[in-house]
Design a protein around this motif. Structure first.
Motif, mmCIF file in Angstrom:
data_model
loop_
_atom_site.group_PDB
_atom_site.id
_atom_site.type_symbol
_atom_site.label_atom_id
_atom_site.label_comp_id
_atom_site.label_asym_id
_atom_site.label_seq_id
_atom_site.Cartn_x
_atom_site.Cartn_y
_atom_site.Cartn_z
ATOM 1 N N ASP A 89 99.221 45.588 17.159
ATOM 2 C CA ASP A 89 100.384 45.320 16.310
ATOM 3 C C ASP A 89 100.073 45.399 14.819
ATOM 4 O O ASP A 89 100.982 45.540 14.008
ATOM 5 C CB ASP A 89 100.919 43.901 16.587
ATOM 6 C CG ASP A 89 101.737 43.831 17.868
ATOM 7 O OD1 ASP A 89 101.844 44.850 18.560
ATOM 8 O OD2 ASP A 89 102.268 42.737 18.163
ATOM 9 N N SER A 90 98.788 45.259 14.439
ATOM 10 C CA SER A 90 98.488 45.259 13.004
ATOM 11 C C SER A 90 98.045 46.636 12.518
ATOM 12 O O SER A 90 97.562 46.765 11.397
ATOM 13 C CB SER A 90 97.425 44.203 12.679
ATOM 14 O OG SER A 90 96.289 44.418 13.462
ATOM 15 N N ALA A 97 91.875 43.802 15.290
ATOM 16 C CA ALA A 97 92.957 43.685 16.289
ATOM 17 C C ALA A 97 93.543 42.277 16.260
ATOM 18 O O ALA A 97 93.673 41.614 17.293
ATOM 19 C CB ALA A 97 92.413 44.004 17.683
ATOM 20 N N PRO A 98 93.927 41.793 15.062
ATOM 21 C CA PRO A 98 94.425 40.406 15.000
ATOM 22 C C PRO A 98 95.916 40.253 15.310
ATOM 23 O O PRO A 98 96.457 39.157 15.156
ATOM 24 C CB PRO A 98 94.126 39.997 13.544
ATOM 25 C CG PRO A 98 94.240 41.270 12.773
ATOM 26 C CD PRO A 98 93.840 42.399 13.703
ATOM 27 N N ARG A 147 101.144 47.456 8.153
ATOM 28 C CA ARG A 147 100.105 47.711 9.158
ATOM 29 C C ARG A 147 99.031 48.628 8.571
ATOM 30 O O ARG A 147 99.340 49.504 7.740
ATOM 31 C CB ARG A 147 100.714 48.375 10.395
ATOM 32 C CG ARG A 147 101.785 47.551 11.069
ATOM 33 C CD ARG A 147 102.423 48.298 12.225
ATOM 34 N NE ARG A 147 103.086 49.516 11.808
ATOM 35 C CZ ARG A 147 103.632 50.402 12.636
ATOM 36 N NH1 ARG A 147 103.570 50.200 13.932
ATOM 37 N NH2 ARG A 147 104.234 51.477 12.183
ATOM 38 N N VAL A 148 97.797 48.475 9.033
ATOM 39 C CA VAL A 148 96.696 49.308 8.526
ATOM 40 C C VAL A 148 96.887 50.745 9.021
ATOM 41 O O VAL A 148 97.090 50.971 10.220
ATOM 42 C CB VAL A 148 95.333 48.780 9.047
ATOM 43 C CG1 VAL A 148 94.193 49.668 8.554
ATOM 44 C CG2 VAL A 148 95.118 47.345 8.628
ATOM 45 N N VAL A 149 96.812 51.676 8.092
ATOM 46 C CA VAL A 149 96.980 53.085 8.450
ATOM 47 C C VAL A 149 95.679 53.598 9.081
ATOM 48 O O VAL A 149 94.592 53.420 8.522
ATOM 49 C CB VAL A 149 97.331 53.908 7.182
ATOM 50 C CG1 VAL A 149 97.378 55.396 7.494
ATOM 51 C CG2 VAL A 149 98.659 53.436 6.610
ATOM 52 N N VAL A 150 95.801 54.197 10.265
ATOM 53 C CA VAL A 150 94.616 54.762 10.926
ATOM 54 C C VAL A 150 94.903 56.210 11.330
ATOM 55 O O VAL A 150 96.064 56.625 11.374
ATOM 56 C CB VAL A 150 94.209 53.967 12.195
ATOM 57 C CG1 VAL A 150 93.747 52.561 11.842
ATOM 58 C CG2 VAL A 150 95.345 53.918 13.215
ATOM 59 N N ASP A 151 93.843 56.964 11.646
ATOM 60 C CA ASP A 151 94.055 58.334 12.124
ATOM 61 C C ASP A 151 94.192 58.324 13.651
ATOM 62 O O ASP A 151 94.185 57.250 14.278
ATOM 63 C CB ASP A 151 92.923 59.264 11.637
ATOM 64 C CG ASP A 151 91.558 58.876 12.208
ATOM 65 O OD1 ASP A 151 91.511 58.110 13.206
ATOM 66 O OD2 ASP A 151 90.532 59.324 11.679
ATOM 67 N N ALA A 211 113.098 36.798 15.247
ATOM 68 C CA ALA A 211 113.622 37.896 14.416
ATOM 69 C C ALA A 211 112.532 38.883 13.994
ATOM 70 O O ALA A 211 112.606 39.446 12.907
ATOM 71 C CB ALA A 211 114.339 37.321 13.211
ATOM 72 N N GLY A 212 111.551 39.097 14.833
ATOM 73 C CA GLY A 212 110.574 40.153 14.545
ATOM 74 C C GLY A 212 109.195 39.634 14.181
ATOM 75 O O GLY A 212 108.986 38.431 13.990
ATOM 76 N N GLN A 213 108.281 40.571 14.137
ATOM 77 C CA GLN A 213 106.878 40.257 13.883
ATOM 78 C C GLN A 213 106.398 41.029 12.664
ATOM 79 O O GLN A 213 106.903 42.105 12.378
ATOM 80 C CB GLN A 213 106.022 40.700 15.083
ATOM 81 C CG GLN A 213 106.444 40.129 16.419
ATOM 82 C CD GLN A 213 106.118 38.666 16.540
ATOM 83 O OE1 GLN A 213 105.073 38.219 16.068
ATOM 84 N NE2 GLN A 213 106.999 37.903 17.152
ATOM 85 N N ARG A 214 105.394 40.472 11.986
ATOM 86 C CA ARG A 214 104.721 41.229 10.929
ATOM 87 C C ARG A 214 103.221 41.142 11.193
ATOM 88 O O ARG A 214 102.761 40.193 11.860
ATOM 89 C CB ARG A 214 105.071 40.681 9.544
ATOM 90 C CG ARG A 214 104.600 39.270 9.318
ATOM 91 C CD ARG A 214 105.138 38.689 8.023
ATOM 92 N NE ARG A 214 105.095 37.242 8.064
ATOM 93 C CZ ARG A 214 104.083 36.511 7.592
ATOM 94 N NH1 ARG A 214 103.044 37.074 7.031
ATOM 95 N NH2 ARG A 214 104.111 35.192 7.698
ATOM 96 N N PRO A 215 102.434 42.094 10.659
ATOM 97 C CA PRO A 215 100.999 42.084 10.962
ATOM 98 C C PRO A 215 100.334 40.787 10.504
ATOM 99 O O PRO A 215 100.799 40.153 9.543
ATOM 100 C CB PRO A 215 100.469 43.274 10.164
ATOM 101 C CG PRO A 215 101.649 44.136 9.922
ATOM 102 C CD PRO A 215 102.833 43.238 9.854
#
Ligand SMILES: Cc1cc2nc3c(=O)[nH]c(=O)nc-3n(C[C@H](O)[C@H](O)[C@H](O)COP(=O)(O)OP(=O)(O)OC[C@H]3O[C@@H](n4cnc5c(N)ncnc54)[C@H](O)[C@@H]3O)c2cc1C
Length: 428
Positions: free
Chosen positions: A307-308, A110-111, A287-291, A267-271
C-alpha cells in the motif's frame, strides 16, 4: 555500534511477510541474513476483518503468526521510526521503550497504510477506524453493548442514538463492515424482545457519486440496492461535515443533523507516514515511486511494495492497494532481492488484477472477475473461496472453514466481551 544484517524488511503485512518468505526460499543455504521488523507478531488477514467483527469467524483466525510464516528470517518486535538511506541504518523503537540502530545492505519498505483523516470537527474524538484487529473486536463489542443498553432503555428518544450506526466511506472496507454488522444485529435481534428492526438506523455516507469506486458500476449499483433493501440509508455525493459530541452533520440540506453513538471512519487509506520521511520520490497519493522490478530508482538496494508503494500495473497506471497485489509484490520483491545476492534471476512485477469480491453479510455479495460480474450467493461463495485460497497454512484454512461451517448450523455467539484485555484490578 549498530547491529548489521543483509536485508531489512519493514512491516509484517502482506507485502513484508511474503517478501521474507520468498527471500528465505530463494536464498536457502546461502547465508543471506534477513530481518523483519513488525510491531505485531502476526500478519493480519484484513479481507477477513469484517467477518471477525461480526463474529462469523473467531478474531484469532483472521491473523497468522509471523513466526510460523517466516521461519528463516529474524523477527524484530518494534517499529522503524527513522531510516538513513545513505548511512544504511534504521532506528527501531522496541516495545520495551528502547531505540536501537540496525544497519543493512538492502531494505524492503512495506509499512502499509493508515486511515486518511480530514479536519472534520469531532472526528478524532468520536469516530473509530476499521483497520486493525483491535478495531474489529472493539466494534463487535460496541454493537452488542449498544443492544444490551438499548434493551433496558424505555425512552425511545434516548434509545435512538444508541442504535444509530454511521459509516463514513463507501469503499469495500466500509461497505463490508456495515453489511456484516447489520447482519449480526439482524441475527441477534430475536434475543432482544424489546427491540425492533425499525429501532435501528444504519447510515452509509460516501463523498463520491458511487459506492465501491473502482469496481464495475453494475456491482456498485447492486450493492447500493441491496443495502437500501436492508434498510441502510445510503447518502452519495455527501460528506460528514462534523460529529462534535456525536451529533452528525452531513453536507447538503436534505438530511437533518442527528445523534449517532457509533461513528466508523472508513474514508480511505494513506501510506504509512514513515515513507514520507525518507526523501524518496512520491506519487500524488504519497506512495514511493518504484520501477517494475519494485526498486526505488534513485536509491540502490531500496525496494518498496504494498500500500505504501506506487507499483506500475502491467495493465497501465499503478496497482490498487489490495492484499492480492501486496502479496504478489512481496513474492516478486523477495525473489528480486535474492537475485541481488546471486540467487536466481530478477524479473518484473507482472501480476494482472483478477478481480475483487465484496461480501454483503451472510450469503450475499458482489464480485468481479476479469470482465465477468457475479452477485448474490455465488459472489459470496467465490469471495470466501478466494480468501481461503490466499490464506497461507493448512491449519489456518481449516480453522476458518470450521468457523464458517459452525456459523451455517448454529446461531451467532452474541457474548459481549468488552472487558477483554483489561485485567480486573485486585481489591484490598
Ligand atoms: C477492512 C479491510 C478490508 C480489506 N479487504 C480486502 C480484500 O477483501 N481484498 C484485498 O485484496 N484487500 C483488502 N484490503 C486491503 C489490504 O488489506 C491491503 O491492501 C494490504 O494489507 C496491503 O498490504 P501491505 O503489506 O502494504 O500492508 P499491511 O498488510 O497493512 O502491512 C503493513 C504492516 O507494516 C507494519 N508497520 C507499519 N509501520 C511500520 C513501521 N514504521 N515499522 C515496522 N512495521 C510497520 C504494520 O503494523 C503492518 O503490520 C482490506 C483492507 C481493510 C482495512
Amino acid at each position: 555500534m549498530p547491529d548489521t544484517t543483509d536485508v531489512l524488511i519493514v512491516g509484517g503485512g502482506f507485502g513484508g511477510a511474503f517478501a521474507a518468505r520468498a527471500l528465505e526460499h530463494a536464498t536457502k543455504g546461502r547465508g543471506v541474513r534477513a530481518r523483519l521488523v513488525a510491531p505485531e507478531n502476526f500478519l493480519l488477514f484484513s479481507p477477513l476483518l469484517p467477518e471477525a467483527a461480526s463474529g462469523t469467524i473467531e478474531p484469532r483466525h483472521a491473523v497468522i503468526p509471523l513466526r510460523d510464516l517466516v521461519r528463516g528470517t529474524e523477527l524484530v518486535a518494534g517499529e522503524v521510526v527513522a531510516v538513513d538511506l545513505v548511512a544504511r541504518e534504521a532506528t527501531v523503537a522496541h516495545p520495551s521503550g528502547e531505540q536501537r540502530s540496525l544497519s543493512f545492505r538492502t531494505i524492503v519498505l512495506a509499512p502499509g497504510s493508515v486511515p486518511t483523516t480530514f479536519p472534520v470537527p469531532g472526528l478524532l474524538e468520536n469516530a473509530v477506524g476499521f483497520k486493525t484487529l483491535a478495531d474489529a473486536i472493539w466494534l463487535r463489542n460496541r454493537v452488542l453493548h449498544q443492544l444490551e443498553v438499548a434493551d433496558g432503555e424505555p425512552d425511545p428518544e434516548r434509545r435512538r442514538p444508541l442504535l444509530t450506526f454511521t459509516f463514513v466511506g463507501g469503499g469495500y472496507a466500509g461497505v463490508e463492515a456495515l453489511a456484516e454488522l447489520e447482519s449480526l444485529v439482524r441475527d441477534a435481534l430475536h434475543r432482544y424482545p424489546r427491540l425492533r428492526r425499525s429501532d435501528f438506523r444504519w447510515v452509509l455516507v460516501e463523498a463520491r457519486d458511487t459506492l465501491l469506486p473502482g469496481l464495475s458500476p453494475r456491482l456498485a449499483a447492486y450493492t447500493e440496492r441491496e443495502l437500501r433493501r436492508l434498510g441502510v440509508e445510503v447518502h452519495l455525493d455527501t460528506r460528514m461535515e462534523s460529529c462534535v459530541d456525536r451529533r452528525v452533520v452531513l453536507s447538503g440540506t436534505t438530511i437533518e443533523p442527528y445523534a449517532s453513538d457509533t461513528i466508523v471512519w472508513t474514508a480511505g487509506q494513506r501510506p504509512s507516514p514513515l515513507v514520507a520521511s525518507l526523501g524518496l520520490d512520491l506519487d500524488g497519493q504519497g506512495r514511493v515511486v518504484v520501477d517494475d522490478h519494485l526498486r526505488v530508482p534513485q536509491a540502490n538496494g531500496v525496494y518498496a511494495i504494498g500500500d505504501s508503494a506506487a507499483v506500475p500495473d502491467p495493465d497501465g497506471g499503478t496497482c490498487p492497494g489490495t492484499a492480492q497485489h501486496a502479496l504478489r509484490q512481496g513474492r516478486r520483491c523477495g525473489r528480486n532481492v535474492a537475485a541481488d545476492y546471486g540467487a536466481g534471476r530478477a524479473g518484473p512485477f507482472d501480476y494482472r488484477t483478477r478481480g475483487l469480491a465484496v461480501t454483503l453479510g451472510r450469503g450475499n455479495g458482489t464480485a468481479q472477475v476479469k470482465r465477468w460480474t457475479f452477485r448474490g450467493w455465488p459472489a459470496w461463495w467465490m469471495g470466501r473461496s478466494y480468501h481461503l485460497l490466499m490464506m497461507p497454512g493448512l491449519g489456518r484454512k481449516t480453522r476458518v472453514v470450521m468457523d464458517w461451517s459452525v456459523g451455517l448450523v448454529f446461531p451467532r455467539d452474541i457474548s459481549q466481551l468488552g472487558q477483554l484485555g483489561r485485567p480486573t484490578p485486585l481489591q484490598p
